[in-house]
Design a protein around this motif. Sequence first.
Motif, PDB file in Angstrom:
ATOM      1  N   SER A   1       1.017  -1.049   0.016  1.00  0.00           N
ATOM      2  CA  SER A   1      -0.145  -0.013  -0.002  1.00  0.00           C
ATOM      3  C   SER A   1       0.836   1.235  -0.125  1.00  0.00           C
ATOM      4  O   SER A   1       2.058   1.055   0.447  1.00  0.00           O
ATOM      5  CB  SER A   1      -0.825   0.007   1.185  1.00  0.00           C
ATOM      6  OG  SER A   1      -0.187   0.284   2.239  1.00  0.00           O
ATOM      7  N   GLU A   2       0.231   2.552  -0.469  1.00  0.00           N
ATOM      8  CA  GLU A   2       0.924   3.599  -0.480  1.00  0.00           C
ATOM      9  C   GLU A   2       2.316   3.591  -1.452  1.00  0.00           C
ATOM     10  O   GLU A   2       2.943   4.597  -1.367  1.00  0.00           O
ATOM     11  CB  GLU A   2       1.358   4.106   0.731  1.00  0.00           C
ATOM     12  CG  GLU A   2       0.158   4.230   1.924  1.00  0.00           C
ATOM     13  CD  GLU A   2      -0.888   5.315   1.279  1.00  0.00           C
ATOM     14  OE1 GLU A   2      -0.419   6.422   0.977  1.00  0.00           O
ATOM     15  OE2 GLU A   2      -2.009   5.005   1.305  1.00  0.00           O
ATOM     16  N   VAL A   3       2.410   2.607  -2.607  1.00  0.00           N
ATOM     17  CA  VAL A   3       3.246   3.063  -3.426  1.00  0.00           C
ATOM     18  C   VAL A   3       2.992   3.948  -4.600  1.00  0.00           C
ATOM     19  O   VAL A   3       1.617   3.807  -4.860  1.00  0.00           O
ATOM     20  CB  VAL A   3       3.678   1.398  -4.125  1.00  0.00           C
ATOM     21  CG1 VAL A   3       4.418   1.558  -5.262  1.00  0.00           C
ATOM     22  CG2 VAL A   3       4.621   0.565  -3.154  1.00  0.00           C
ATOM     23  N   VAL A   4       3.834   4.824  -4.841  1.00  0.00           N
ATOM     24  CA  VAL A   4       3.647   5.721  -5.845  1.00  0.00           C
ATOM     25  C   VAL A   4       3.696   5.153  -7.501  1.00  0.00           C
ATOM     26  O   VAL A   4       4.637   4.582  -7.578  1.00  0.00           O
ATOM     27  CB  VAL A   4       4.476   7.079  -5.780  1.00  0.00           C
ATOM     28  CG1 VAL A   4       4.275   7.987  -6.873  1.00  0.00           C
ATOM     29  CG2 VAL A   4       4.340   7.546  -4.394  1.00  0.00           C
ATOM     30  N   LEU A   5       2.522   5.262  -7.699  1.00  0.00           N
ATOM     31  CA  LEU A   5       2.730   4.748  -9.666  1.00  0.00           C
ATOM     32  C   LEU A   5       2.647   6.140 -10.369  1.00  0.00           C
ATOM     33  O   LEU A   5       2.156   7.364  -9.942  1.00  0.00           O
ATOM     34  CB  LEU A   5       1.421   4.047  -9.833  1.00  0.00           C
ATOM     35  CG  LEU A   5       1.219   2.747  -9.059  1.00  0.00           C
ATOM     36  CD1 LEU A   5      -0.173   2.315  -9.295  1.00  0.00           C
ATOM     37  CD2 LEU A   5       2.310   1.790  -9.395  1.00  0.00           C
TER      38      LEU A   5
END
Length: 79
Positions: free
Chosen positions: A20-24
């Motif tokens: 979760s909270e990974v930047v794409l």
Amino acid sequence: MITKQEMKKLRKGDLIYLPSEVVLFKFGKDAMVANRITKTPKPMTTAFVSQAENLCEVLYNGEIWSVETNNIFLGGNND
């Protein structure tokens, strides 16, 4: 985090895990600048598409997005 050896073995369609909270990043025609950015709202398993430098392309919500390779993990049986 995925190792360089594991990264070399990944093929299009292999499953990867994104926390979760990974930047794409979504790049437009000018590949130098991201025109859209989002974060994964929860952990997920998705398909690997390709790799270039320190970014990988992955399938997210039916579109191809880029993510930093240090944010992906092996997510399934990719033998």
